[in-house]
Design an enzyme around this catalytic site. Structure first.
Site, PDB file in Angstrom:
ATOM      1  N   GLY A  88    -122.665  37.865 -11.972  1.00 19.07           N
ATOM      2  CA  GLY A  88    -122.550  39.141 -12.657  1.00 19.07           C
ATOM      3  C   GLY A  88    -121.605  39.105 -13.846  1.00 19.07           C
ATOM      4  N   HIS A  89    -121.514  40.242 -14.529  1.00 16.06           N
ATOM      5  CA  HIS A  89    -120.697  40.306 -15.748  1.00 16.06           C
ATOM      6  C   HIS A  89    -119.208  40.187 -15.435  1.00 16.06           C
ATOM      7  CE1 HIS A  89    -120.954  45.018 -15.406  1.00 16.06           C
ATOM      8  NE2 HIS A  89    -120.337  44.469 -14.395  1.00 16.06           N
ATOM      9  N   ASN A  90    -118.510  39.550 -16.353  1.00 14.05           N
ATOM     10  CA  ASN A  90    -117.052  39.362 -16.278  1.00 14.05           C
ATOM     11  C   ASN A  90    -116.600  38.465 -15.136  1.00 14.05           C
ATOM     12  OD1 ASN A  90    -117.427  42.476 -17.320  1.00 14.05           O
ATOM     13  ND2 ASN A  90    -115.850  41.364 -18.452  1.00 14.05           N
TER      14      ASN A  90
ATOM     15  N   SER B 261    -117.060  41.064 -12.196  1.00 15.74           N
ATOM     16  CA  SER B 261    -115.599  40.989 -12.258  1.00 15.74           C
ATOM     17  C   SER B 261    -114.972  40.269 -11.068  1.00 15.74           C
ATOM     18  CB  SER B 261    -114.986  42.395 -12.391  1.00 15.74           C
ATOM     19  OG  SER B 261    -115.415  42.998 -13.602  1.00 15.74           O
TER      20      SER B 261
ATOM     21  N   GLN C 263    -123.021  46.059 -22.999  1.00 17.66           N
ATOM     22  CA  GLN C 263    -122.367  44.839 -22.541  1.00 17.66           C
ATOM     23  C   GLN C 263    -121.926  44.054 -23.776  1.00 17.66           C
ATOM     24  OE1 GLN C 263    -122.302  44.273 -18.733  1.00 17.66           O
ATOM     25  NE2 GLN C 263    -122.386  46.414 -19.389  1.00 17.66           N
TER      26      GLN C 263
END
Length: 355
Positions: A244-246, A264, A203
């Protein structure tokens, strides 16, 4: 050390200075605290916003009540007349707020890494660990037992309560509030399956948090996989929320407790997301979208409005209400259909017997 303002009592004039309100009654009435309208007593201030509590107005013993212009005539005591009573209450209640105050400076038990820039007006509580190359601006307050990763930047007047963990290369804006247990910048859930085994995907992104953001207790914000995770200014996030990521969350959006936002996803500006809702990955919500609590959102929403999702999938709120009402009548409808089928069968048998 618990501290509040120097004074213990304020006049209505003092409490409302700078606010767009009108005082009905005695502007010099002294107020020593706030209370609910049904439990009001002499020397306290209450507010009335919810119509369900209108019945308590006539008998309240509060010295003053914050209320809308339409209710002012029925108020038996002093009134602060406001077009937005809840906002007015929020501003006035700060006069009576009590919260711990840390002394300015760095506690002797703090571990500070190399090449850090820490403003002398900042306060860093006991047993914190500050990584290398960290920048902490003026009037930042960091509570006990916090961990700040390498090359993280925290801007002016931001407050971290006890036990907050900030990973490396995170940027936090001005006047943010991070409550206990918040984790910012931990790895997103990136895994790739090969040969029947899961392999971790690095990440590589950061987390960028804007000005005036609130992160509730035990909320987690994952760092980006490649691009950054971004929380824009004036976003308010409740307890136990997973981002979450992004993910990108637009300014002025408010998210209630236990919401999960998959990687995302993009959430627009001025959105409201009810408690325990789930937002699927790689989808977008337009600006000014309201999601009803417990909804599972699995596809992009392109138009403003209120939405809910259940067993039938996501629907515009009006259609969802209709479908929900019909769902609760299914048993009755099934019984009627069974009765009709029985009548049709009887009619069919009668016709056969008359031939």
């Amino acid at each position: 050390m618990i501290s509040n303002r120097q004074k213990k009592q304020y006049t209505l004039s003092e409490l409302t200075q700078g606010l767009d309100v009108t005082i009905k009654g005695d502007p010099n009435c002294l107020i020593s605290g706030v209370t609910t309208i049904q439990q009001g007593k002499h020397g306290t201030l209450s507010f009335l916003m919810n119509p369900l509590y209108k019945k308590y107005l006539a008998t309240t013993e509060a010295s003053a009540v914050i209320l809308a212009p339409t209710l002012a005539e029925n108020c038996p005591t002093n009134a602060i007349i406001s077009r937005d009573p809840y906002y007015t209450y929020a501003k006035i209640a700060t006069f009576f707020e009590q919260r711990p105050v840390q002394p300015i400076g760095i506690h002797p038990t703090v571990v500070v890494g190399q090449d850090c820039i820490i403003d002398p007006t900042a306060s860093i509580g006991p047993h914190c660990v500050i990584g290398n190359g960290v920048k902490i601006a003026a009037h930042v307050v960091i509570g006990p037992n916090c961990s700040i990763g390498d090359e993280t930047e925290i801007d002016e007047q931001t407050r971290l309560d006890a036990g907050v963990n900030i990973y490396h290369q995170v940027k936090i804006g001005k006047r943010a509030q991070l409550f206990s247990g918040v984790v910012v910048g931990s790895d997103g859930f990136g895994i790739a399956k090969h040969g029947g085994v899961w392999h971790k995907v690095p990440q590589l992104g950061r987390v960028i948090i804007g000005d005036d953001v609130d992160l509730g207790a035990n909320t987690t914000i994952d760092r980006g996989a490649i691009e950054d995770t971004v929380i824009e200014r004036d976003v308010k996030i409740d307890n136990l929320v997973q981002v979450g990521h992004n993910v990108r969350i637009g300014e002025h959006t408010a998210i209630a407790g236990c919401v999960g936002i998959a990687g995302s996803a993009t959430i627009g500006k001025n959105c409201l997301i009810g408690g325990a809702a789930g937002i699927g990955g790689h989808i977008s919500l337009a600006d000014n979208v309201m999601i009803v609590g417990m909804s599972g959102i699995t596809k992009t929403i392109r138009e403003p409005g209120m939405y809910a999702a259940g067993v039938a999938g996501i629907q515009e709120i009006t259609e969802w209400k209709k479908a929900s009402a019909r769902y609760h009548r299914l048993e009755q409808l099934m019984e009627r259909v069974a009765t009709l089928e029985s009548l049709i069968a009887e009619l069919t048998e009668d016709r056969k017997s008359t031939r």
